[in-house]
Design a protein around this motif. Structure first.
Motif, mmCIF file in Angstrom:
data_model
loop_
_atom_site.group_PDB
_atom_site.id
_atom_site.type_symbol
_atom_site.label_atom_id
_atom_site.label_comp_id
_atom_site.label_asym_id
_atom_site.label_seq_id
_atom_site.Cartn_x
_atom_site.Cartn_y
_atom_site.Cartn_z
ATOM 1 N N PRO A 137 36.407 47.159 31.408
ATOM 2 C CA PRO A 137 37.213 47.587 32.558
ATOM 3 C C PRO A 137 37.203 49.098 32.722
ATOM 4 N N TYR A 146 42.406 40.460 32.427
ATOM 5 C CA TYR A 146 41.911 40.058 33.746
ATOM 6 C C TYR A 146 41.450 38.617 33.662
ATOM 7 N N PRO A 147 41.683 37.844 34.714
ATOM 8 C CA PRO A 147 42.189 38.207 36.044
ATOM 9 C C PRO A 147 43.708 38.264 36.176
ATOM 10 N N ARG A 149 45.939 40.479 35.557
ATOM 11 C CA ARG A 149 46.465 41.691 36.196
ATOM 12 C C ARG A 149 46.227 41.680 37.694
ATOM 13 N N ALA A 150 45.065 41.190 38.122
ATOM 14 C CA ALA A 150 44.776 41.128 39.555
ATOM 15 C C ALA A 150 45.681 40.116 40.253
ATOM 16 N N GLU A 220 43.509 47.051 40.827
ATOM 17 C CA GLU A 220 43.347 45.786 40.115
ATOM 18 C C GLU A 220 42.342 44.872 40.807
ATOM 19 N N TRP A 224 38.765 43.617 39.372
ATOM 20 C CA TRP A 224 38.415 42.198 39.262
ATOM 21 C C TRP A 224 37.123 41.894 40.019
#
Length: 414
Positions: A137, A146-147, A149-150, A220, A224
């Protein structure tokens, strides 16, 4: 941004001056204006009733989407969202039936064989152990967050106060980012219960795109994107190998370069039996990569060995992505990989559901670029099942037909 691979070899059915490599999902028209992808457009239903226009206008003027209805305390689904008997007809599969799982940690030949079998028989699969194929990242976060956080960032945007969301609401694609409820709101007779941020990632990506995405989720989502693209590259390698063309065939056809991200937010629904998250449809593109939270709701139509169809729940698998074949890959593979109908049901949980889908398509486009079954898959013994076409014709046809029909595929059949 338009990164373009060298033109592939001409399709056997095309003239020697026609470059052939294949198609999809949100693709600029001949003018290079962005077209919205529609793994989420209108269903095969009649046009909206005339009196519906006033209700739609009032809803749109609120500029706060379905989330705004929930915030206002609605206790029933408004008329514009009501589907007539949305879950009738085809039965659900018995418990225990699920889509296949493809493990990216397996040796490449084994993973390729598993992915090809899953694509041939289901058109869908869970992808697990994909993290080692991803880049580190760039935002300082750890690879394992992730994912998640997105997804959390998408939820954060949708749960901002109405006054902070409203300035982003609209339907103009020129800026490369759209926040709205149902891209086909004015064309479909029944809207679906979701709000969406759509981001046009390529080709022809805006240099200021990051600044146009809402600040609460911009970093974010772009992080991603990079990671999901790496996962898509790995999957395309497996599927290309599974076709007997070597691992680079789909990427060399620029199938990673056309990208649209759709960030779906499905708020709590007071009457989940009256509406839908997304109507039954197939995706028009090459490949879709879906990251979902733990709530579920995706269902895939599957036909068993006896020819009986049922809806199969795609229950979330921790640490897995959902991969599905699109219409263009069905054409490119000359029907070896089918594009399968799927839908999104409503849920009875109080918390919202959040998904992020990225739709991949070729980035090289133009009136002199033709698409059809990949040349290495056709011969006198295995003739092409589809004719050649340009991207302009493909998407013109896509936007003129009903989402839930297979008319798009049928239009190009020989």
């Amino acid at each position: 941004m338009a990164n373009e691979h060298p033109a592939p070899t001409a399709h056997p059915a095309a003239s020697s001056t026609q470059n052939s490599h294949l198609p999809i999902h949100a693709t600029p028209a001949p003018s290079d204006s962005i077209i919205i992808p529609t793994a989420m457009a209108s269903a095969s239903l009649p046009a909206p009733a005339p009196g519906r226009a006033e209700l739609l206008k009032a809803f749109e003027e609120s500029r706060t989407g379905v989330r705004g209805l929930v915030e206002s305390g609605v206790s029933s689904v408004p008329e514009i969202f009501r589907h007539p008997d949305p879950y009738a007809s085809i039965p659900l599969a018995p418990p225990g039936v699920s889509i296949p799982v493809v493990d990216l940690s397996l040796p490449f030949p084994s993973a390729a064989a598993a992915a090809a079998e899953a694509a041939r028989t289901w058109g869908f699969f869970h992808l697990v152990n994909y993290h080692h194929a991803l880049p580190q990242p760039t935002d300082g976060g750890g690879g394992g967050d992730y994912p998640a956080r997105a997804l959390a960032a998408v939820r954060s945007f949708n749960e901002l106060p109405p006054a902070e969301r409203a300035p982003h609401y609209g339907r103009t694609v020129d800026g490369g980012v759209i926040y709205s409820t149902n891209v086909d709101l004015y064309n479909s007779p029944a809207a679906s219960w979701r709000d969406t941020i759509q981001i046009m990632l390529g080709p022809n990506r805006r240099p200021d795109l990051a600044a146009r995405i809402p600040a609460v989720c911009s970093a974010e989502l772009l992080e991603w994107e990079a990671r999901a693209t790496a996962a898509a590259r790995a999957v395309m390698g497996l599927l290309s190998e599974g076709l007997g063309l070597g691992p680079a065939a789909l990427e060399e056809a620029s199938c990673l370069e056309g990208k649209v991200m759709a960030c779906h937010y499905y708020p709590h629904c007071p009457e989940p039996e009256r509406t839908m998250g997304i109507v039954p449809h197939t995706d028009p593109g090459v490949l879709t990569v879906l990251a979902q939270d733990d709530i579920g709701g995706l269902q895939v139509k599957h036909q068993d060995e006896a020819g009986r169809s049922c809806w199969v729940d795609v229950k979330p698998v921790p640490g897995a992505l959902v991969i599905n074949v699109g219409d263009l890959l069905q054409i490119m593979s000359n029907d070896k990989y089918p594009s399968v109908e799927h839908r999104v049901t409503m849920n009875t949980r109080e918390e919202p559901r959040v998904w992020i889908a990225i739709f991949f398509s070729p980035g090289k486009r133009g009136d002199s670029v033709f698409y059809g079954p990949l040349p290495g898959l056709v011969s006198s013994e295995n003739p092409p099942r589809y004719r050649n076409f340009t991207m302009a014709e493909f998407f013109g046809t896509f936007f003129s037909r009903d989402l839930s029909s297979k008319a798009l595929i049928d239009h190009f059949k020989l």
